[in-house]
Design an enzyme around this catalytic site. Structure first.
Site: not given
Ligand code: NAD
Length: 509
Positions: A190, A265, A299, A397
């Site tokens: 997905k 992750e 990331c 972040e």
């Protein structure tokens, strides 16, 4: 309801779907169009509508899980070497379609073509790498202290659900599909609702190269509907999620309720530590690549730049001078180094964090002041100085081209600041002192660490997070442990076995 596809995008999908039609999911080798709410995706470079399609929804998710279960049985009948041969053919087919794949990724995700060309090549490398492992990762014979032969079998999990984000769509698809199928699993992927196209194209390419239908199924749709429906499918035996911490927490909770194993992750706020004894010219180039590559939508981005006081002002200036020269523009132009932010929501998030940083006292040395440009979701490479690790810009972040430069004096202080974060995905140190480099590498709590380098990753090397950056590992041989379960088989070999009530007695010489 009619759905829109921009003519440029229609042309870019031609090599994969010559028959055009509405964008749908890839289920058992067929296109299945959902009936959910409309997903609308804007061109990151212009902010104009690029395509729309119906969310797959629960029925399509159930069909895809059923197709994957059948596909897994077919795939399971292949020998391990046979799976490897098919995967080698898939790798060659990816390379043969490399340019159209890169073009499609650049147009639909707003990523510079020079980056997407590299990422597509890496996807081929992932299939090659795990093709090689297919018949080399296997069970063992254990020298048990009894008359038994005891051996282990490494068996596939079955159907695995993989949920992926928008920042590197085809790269992430290949990264997770290749190890999963090399071990005989079938996949329910997905991708982000914003970037389903290259994952769908990858499934089409793989099947044309010989991968049986049903081994890779791709669901085009939203996470809270289609993703959740996929997660509820009884056929799913493992969940691998790549994305943000809040969504990772939701997925982890849902997986735990079903007692499903998961790999998460998640995000990062990586510390890039520069000591005064470093080669500052090289470190400055490394610091720019660490945060501005991919417009910071990475990331592992080196978003916290920790610089020793003695060289702080000089080094921040070097990084700012480099930032001013970065070519920011049309993703499809060959000399573009960084493109736009992928979507409006993320664009707003990046700009609001820049404003918050300035409001908390950080100085904008160069780049965006937190206001939107006229067209598209572009954010100029931005350097903030006089940042403390307590400010929001150092804690949250950003996932954009914004670096927060923090001052430190001692090695201990640098390590303490690096570890003062909810995340633990990556980090780096720049120094000419070898012993210090290894001391720092050992003490920073992160899954990946670089010494006098940044952002090199490879499919052969394990990857994953500490702390809220997640758990489990992808890449390398570690991924194969995630995508298999082990069975221990006991075979009695004695002519006259010692039979006892309960456990058979062991031997001791
Ligand atoms: P996101 O968490 O918003 O979405 C990721 C995926 O989860 C998408 O496919 C989305 O549709 C799906 N999703 C959303 N809500 C869901 C729900 N309720 N149930 C099931 N699925 C759901 O992340 P994003 O904004 O797409 O991506 C950016 C994030 O990804 C950043 O935090 C970045 O650090 C992280 N990331 C991590 C890695 C890594 O390897 N650690 C790699 C790339 C990106």
């Amino acid at each position: 309801m009619t759905h829109f596809i921009d003519p440029r995008l229609r042309e870019a999908t031609q090599p994969f779907w010559p028959d055009a039609g509405i964008i749908g999911s890839h289920v058992g080798g067929e296109r299945v169009v959902g009936d959910g709410a409309t997903v609308s995706v804007n061109d990151p470079a212009t902010g104009q509508l690029l395509f729309s399609y119906p969310d797959a929804g629960a029925d399509v998710a159930a069909k895809a899980a059923a197709a994957a279960a059948v596909g897994q049985v077919t795939w399971g009948r292949f020998t391990a070497a046979g799976r490897g041969r098919v995967m080698q053919a898939v790798a060659r087919a990816i390379l043969a379609s490399a340019e159209p794949l890169a073009q499609l990724e650049s147009l639909s995700a707003g990523k510079p073509i020079r980056d997407t060309r590299g990422e597509v090549a890496k996807v081929a490398e992932m299939f090659e790498y795990y093709a090689g492992w297919a018949d080399k990762f296997h069970g063992d014979v254990i020298p048990v202290p009894s008359s038994h032969l005891n051996y282990t079998r490494r068996e596939p999990m079955g159907v695995v659900l993989q949920i992926t984000p928008w920042n590197a769509p085809i790269f992430t698809a290949g990264w997770q599909i290749a190890p999963a199928i090399s071990m005989g699993n079938a996949v329910l992927l997905k991708p982000s609702e914003l970037t389903p196209l290259t994952s769908l194209a990858l499934a089409v390419i793989a099947e044309a190269a010989g991968l049986p239908k049903g081994v890779v199924n791709v669901l085009a749709g939203y996470g809270h509907t289609t993703g959740q429906a996929a997660l509820a499918q009884p056929a799913v035996k493992k969940v691998v999620f790549v994305g943000s911490v809040p969504t990772g927490r939701l997925i982890g909770e849902a997986a735990a309720r079903r007692l499903l194993p998961s790999v998460l992750e998640l995000g990062g706020k990586s510390a890039n530590i520069v000591f005064a004894d470093a080669d500052l010219e090289r470190a400055a180039i490394g610091a720019q690549a660490a945060i501005f590559g991919g417009a910071g939508q990475s990331c592992v981005a080196g978003s916290r730049l920790l610089v020793q006081s003695a060289v702080y002002d000089r080094f921040v200036d070097l990084v700012a001078q480099g930032a001013a020269k970065i070519k920011c523009g049309d993703p499809l132009s060959a000399d573009t180094e960084i493109g736009p932010i992928n979507n409006a929501r993320q664009h707003d998030h990046v700009l609001s964090l820049i404003r918050e940083g300035a409001a908390e006292g950080a100085e904008i040395v160069i780049g965006s002041d937190g206001t939107a440009q006229q067209q598209g979701y572009y954010v100029k490479p931005t350097v903030l100085k006089n940042v403390t690790n307590a400010m929001a810009i150092a804690r949250k972040e950003v996932f954009g081209p914004v670096v927060a430069a923090i001052r430190f004096d001692t090695e201990e202080e640098a390590i303490a600041i690096a570890n003062d974060s909810e995340f633990g995905l990556a980090g780096a140190v720049w120094t000419s002192d070898v012993a210090r480099a290894h001391r720092v590498a050992a003490q920073v709590k992160a899954g990946t660490f670089w010494i006098n380098s940044y952002k090199t990753i490879n499919v052969a090397s394990p990857f994953g997070g500490y702390n809220n950056s997640g758990h489990g590992r992808s890449s390398g041989v570690e991924a194969l442990y995630e995508y298999t379960q082990v069975k221990s088989v006991w075979v009695e070999t004695a002519a006259e076995p010692a039979i006892a009530f309960g456990y058979a007695p062991g031997l001791r010489d």
